[in-house]
Design a protein around this motif. Structure first.
Motif, mmCIF file in Angstrom:
data_model
loop_
_atom_site.group_PDB
_atom_site.id
_atom_site.type_symbol
_atom_site.label_atom_id
_atom_site.label_comp_id
_atom_site.label_asym_id
_atom_site.label_seq_id
_atom_site.Cartn_x
_atom_site.Cartn_y
_atom_site.Cartn_z
ATOM 1 N N ALA A 175 0.781 -1.527 -0.283
ATOM 2 C CA ALA A 175 0.341 -0.005 0.168
ATOM 3 C C ALA A 175 0.918 1.795 -0.370
ATOM 4 O O ALA A 175 0.325 2.200 -1.024
ATOM 5 C CB ALA A 175 -0.867 -0.143 1.228
ATOM 6 N N PHE A 176 1.771 1.095 0.318
ATOM 7 C CA PHE A 176 3.234 2.632 0.861
ATOM 8 C C PHE A 176 3.726 2.915 -0.157
ATOM 9 O O PHE A 176 3.924 3.823 -1.226
ATOM 10 C CB PHE A 176 4.020 2.643 1.643
ATOM 11 N N ILE A 177 4.042 1.797 -1.735
ATOM 12 C CA ILE A 177 4.673 1.942 -2.101
ATOM 13 C C ILE A 177 3.584 2.254 -3.431
ATOM 14 O O ILE A 177 4.062 3.398 -3.870
ATOM 15 C CB ILE A 177 5.459 0.394 -3.565
ATOM 16 N N TYR A 178 2.668 1.914 -3.117
ATOM 17 C CA TYR A 178 1.617 3.027 -4.920
ATOM 18 C C TYR A 178 0.997 4.441 -4.094
ATOM 19 O O TYR A 178 0.520 4.695 -4.961
ATOM 20 C CB TYR A 178 0.291 1.974 -4.408
ATOM 21 N N MET A 179 0.786 4.437 -2.260
ATOM 22 C CA MET A 179 0.466 5.643 -2.558
ATOM 23 C C MET A 179 1.462 6.516 -2.351
ATOM 24 O O MET A 179 1.295 7.691 -3.296
ATOM 25 C CB MET A 179 0.378 5.569 -0.619
ATOM 26 N N ARG A 180 2.850 5.891 -2.648
ATOM 27 C CA ARG A 180 3.904 7.250 -2.599
ATOM 28 C C ARG A 180 4.347 7.273 -4.053
ATOM 29 O O ARG A 180 5.246 7.537 -4.547
ATOM 30 C CB ARG A 180 4.842 6.811 -2.246
ATOM 31 N N ASP A 181 3.796 5.929 -4.813
ATOM 32 C CA ASP A 181 4.135 5.849 -6.243
ATOM 33 C C ASP A 181 5.570 5.523 -6.424
ATOM 34 O O ASP A 181 6.012 6.460 -6.919
ATOM 35 C CB ASP A 181 3.909 7.089 -7.106
ATOM 36 N N LEU A 182 6.178 4.726 -5.377
ATOM 37 C CA LEU A 182 6.988 4.190 -5.528
ATOM 38 C C LEU A 182 8.201 3.633 -6.716
ATOM 39 O O LEU A 182 6.673 2.466 -7.647
ATOM 40 C CB LEU A 182 8.141 3.710 -4.460
ATOM 41 N N PRO A 183 9.088 3.849 -7.631
ATOM 42 C CA PRO A 183 9.239 3.047 -9.059
ATOM 43 C C PRO A 183 9.494 1.884 -8.832
ATOM 44 O O PRO A 183 9.088 1.397 -9.899
ATOM 45 C CB PRO A 183 11.312 2.894 -8.613
ATOM 46 N N LEU A 184 8.859 0.833 -7.617
ATOM 47 C CA LEU A 184 8.701 -0.530 -8.122
ATOM 48 C C LEU A 184 7.249 -0.389 -8.060
ATOM 49 O O LEU A 184 6.393 -2.221 -8.767
ATOM 50 C CB LEU A 184 8.718 -1.679 -6.283
ATOM 51 N N ARG A 185 6.265 0.365 -8.219
ATOM 52 C CA ARG A 185 4.745 0.070 -8.102
ATOM 53 C C ARG A 185 4.639 -0.070 -10.398
ATOM 54 O O ARG A 185 4.928 0.090 -10.753
ATOM 55 C CB ARG A 185 3.621 1.934 -7.952
ATOM 56 N N LEU A 186 3.543 -1.465 -10.161
ATOM 57 C CA LEU A 186 2.847 -1.950 -11.246
ATOM 58 C C LEU A 186 1.208 -1.260 -11.562
ATOM 59 O O LEU A 186 0.689 -1.371 -10.776
ATOM 60 C CB LEU A 186 3.168 -2.766 -11.335
ATOM 61 N N ARG A 187 0.930 -0.388 -12.692
ATOM 62 C CA ARG A 187 -0.033 0.064 -12.999
ATOM 63 C C ARG A 187 -0.650 -0.611 -14.084
ATOM 64 O O ARG A 187 0.305 -0.323 -15.099
ATOM 65 C CB ARG A 187 -0.065 1.425 -11.933
ATOM 66 N N GLY A 188 -1.790 -0.686 -14.620
ATOM 67 C CA GLY A 188 -2.153 -0.443 -15.734
ATOM 68 C C GLY A 188 -1.811 -1.548 -16.485
ATOM 69 O O GLY A 188 -1.715 -2.586 -16.475
ATOM 70 N N ALA A 189 -1.092 -0.627 -17.994
ATOM 71 C CA ALA A 189 -0.143 -2.001 -19.114
ATOM 72 C C ALA A 189 0.487 -2.700 -18.864
ATOM 73 O O ALA A 189 1.273 -3.208 -19.202
ATOM 74 C CB ALA A 189 -0.409 -1.704 -19.949
ATOM 75 N N GLU A 190 1.622 -1.714 -17.589
ATOM 76 C CA GLU A 190 2.222 -2.579 -16.797
ATOM 77 C C GLU A 190 2.488 -3.546 -16.162
ATOM 78 O O GLU A 190 3.141 -4.666 -15.186
ATOM 79 C CB GLU A 190 3.390 -1.802 -15.586
#
Length: 482
Positions: free
Chosen positions: A219-234
């Motif tokens: 949750a923290f990785i996504y809230m802070r938009d850290l480089p490890l997060r994957l979204r959408g097509a990623e």
């Protein structure tokens, strides 16, 4: 967000201070892990007795081997992530973590299932004492449930360090340790609305702590938009890329074997020490407890040096790599050397934590400390050299160097010197092995071919075709007939 990423950039600015500030949170995480183990051991021993302690000891040995397994592959992924981040290729960072997570989640689930089924056979293989066998089985089966959670947490923590973020892993290590150590007595004896689960409660506390820690970290990785997060097509990156997975496996397996070599060498040494009698075995066990903390700065600096060197190699900043090595060696001498001196000066009160001052084991433990403890300064220097070379994908030379020092050198010396020196041959083998290791590691750093090694992922056939068609003119692909 830009400011946050800048703080994780290890390719610019002063090296010494950046290396120290990166290593300290990693050191803090290691200290917390050890303290958590000590606190949990206290709860189990206090509420359940010696047989339960023996049971957890057998299960923890298995957990260590699992962590050694994930360490190698996690370290390989960390180096790939660090190099990608160093050259500002965030997409490659996400492809790497996607492949690592996508490959290891199914694998850890399979390990958990097989571990649950074959737990009785594993305990028989370890010759678990009959009085502790059933307790060990109850504990181990619940611990296998925690294995996927704990290994993925370790993988994410190592990935975060690859992008220069050592603080976020520390935050969630604190969360996990507080929950694990706090919930142990709750589930062991059944406080409040919770049932008394005995030794399985100690394992259940670990499961819940890891689950909460993993959810909070993601949750923290996504809230802070850290480089490890994957979204959408990623999210498609969670389907492992075969070329990248081959690279992680090829480089990670030798790194994991390094941990296995060290573990086997430790088991062999324990067997040799046990031949010297109960007092000597107890003294050595206490010395190992203290050495666990002495070696932590060296391990933290090795991880920090590797992450920083990987980013700079990825950015093409080879001019900074040798300076990283020198800063790492200096910090190791100061930090590890300071701990060694403090331990030697304060050995009596340190040993009194574990032994009665009048115990015959106390004098033996003091003698062991005087002979062997300083070798961890050399061990730290080795970790710096190894951290640098593996940041460029050189993994086999460190494995061979460790094996030579731990077995042919150490065991030959003990066999030849023990008739004359007695138990002192065992203690002197530690600095001797460290001298051989640091000399060979230094020579490999200076003259080895590690700079030509590459931690690269071969491009797929489709990527090669796209590159050829996208960057060349049609006429440029017409070759004259020779």
């Amino acid at each position: 967000m830009a400011a946050s990423q800048q703080r994780r950039d290890l390719t610019q600015g002063p090296i010494g201070s950046a290396l120290l500030m990166f290593a300290l949170p990693t050191l803090g995480s290691s200290v917390l892990q050890s303290l958590n183990g000590s606190i949990n051991t206290f709860w189990v021993g206090h509420f359940l007795g010696e047989e339960a302690l023996a049971a957890t000891s057998n299960a923890n040995m298995i957990m260590f081997l699992m962590n050694a397994f994930v360490f190698g592959f996690g370290m390989a992924a960390t180096v790939l992530i660090g190099q990608s981040y160093g050259r500002r290729d965030i997409d490659a960072v996400r492809r790497t973590i996607g492949t690592a997570v996508g490959a290891f989640v199914p694998m850890t689930i399979l390990i958990a299932v097989l571990g649950w089924v074959f737990a009785p056979h594993i305990l028989d293989l370890l010759s678990t004492p009959p009085g502790a066998w059933q307790l060990a089985l109850d504990y181990l089966r619940v611990i296998f449930i925690a294995i996927p959670l704990s290994l993925i947490i370790v993988l994410l923590m190592m990935g975060l360090r690859g992008v220069g973020d050592s603080m976020t892993p520390l935050y969630f290590m604190i969360v996990a340790v507080v929950l694990d150590s706090g919930l142990n007595p709750v589930f062991i004896v059944g406080l409040g609305p919770f049932p008394a689960m005995g030794i399985a409660g100690a394992a259940m506390a670990t499961v819940i702590a890891n689950l909460v820690g993993l959810i909070a970290m993601v949750a923290f990785i996504y809230m802070r938009d850290l480089p490890l997060r994957l979204r959408g097509a990623e999210l498609r990156y969670l389907r492992p890329e075969s070329a990248m997975l081959r690279t992680i496996t090829a480089k990670g397996f030798p790194m994991g074997l390094q941990m296995i070599v060290i573990s086997v060498a430790a088991l062999v040494m324990i067997g040799l020490v046990n031949e010297e009698g109960v007092d000597t075995a107890a003294a050595f066990g206490v010395a190992q407890q203290l050495w666990t903390y002495v070696q932590m700065p060296a391990m933290a600096l090795g991880a920090a040096v590797s992450a920083m060197a990987a980013q700079n190699i990825g950015a093409g900043r080879w001019d900074r790599v040798s300076r990283i090595m020198r800063s790492g060696l200096t910090l190791n001498v100061v930090m590890t050397g300071g701990l060694v001196i403090a331990l030697i000066l304060l050995d009596r009160p340190a040993l009194a934590i574990f032994l009665d001052p009048d115990s015959p084991a106390t004098a033996i433990a003091r003698h062991i400390q005087m002979i062997a403890t300083w070798n961890f300064v050399l061990f730290g220097m080795t970790m710096v050299f190894f951290g640098i070379v593996r940041a460029n994908g050189a993994v086999f030379a460190p494995l061979i160097i460790l094996f030579v020092a731990m077995f042919p050198v150490r065991l030959t010396f003990i066999a030849l010197a023990r008739p004359a020196l007695g138990a002192d041959a065992l203690w002197l083998s530690f600095p001797l092995a460290s001298i051989v290791t640091v000399v060979l590691a230094g020579l490999y750093y200076r003259f080895g071919g590690w700079r030509e090694a590459r931690m690269t992922v071969p491009p797929s056939k489709e990527e090669c075709v796209e590159e050829a068609l996208g960057t060349s003119e049609p006429a440029g692909r017409l070759n004259p007939a020779a």
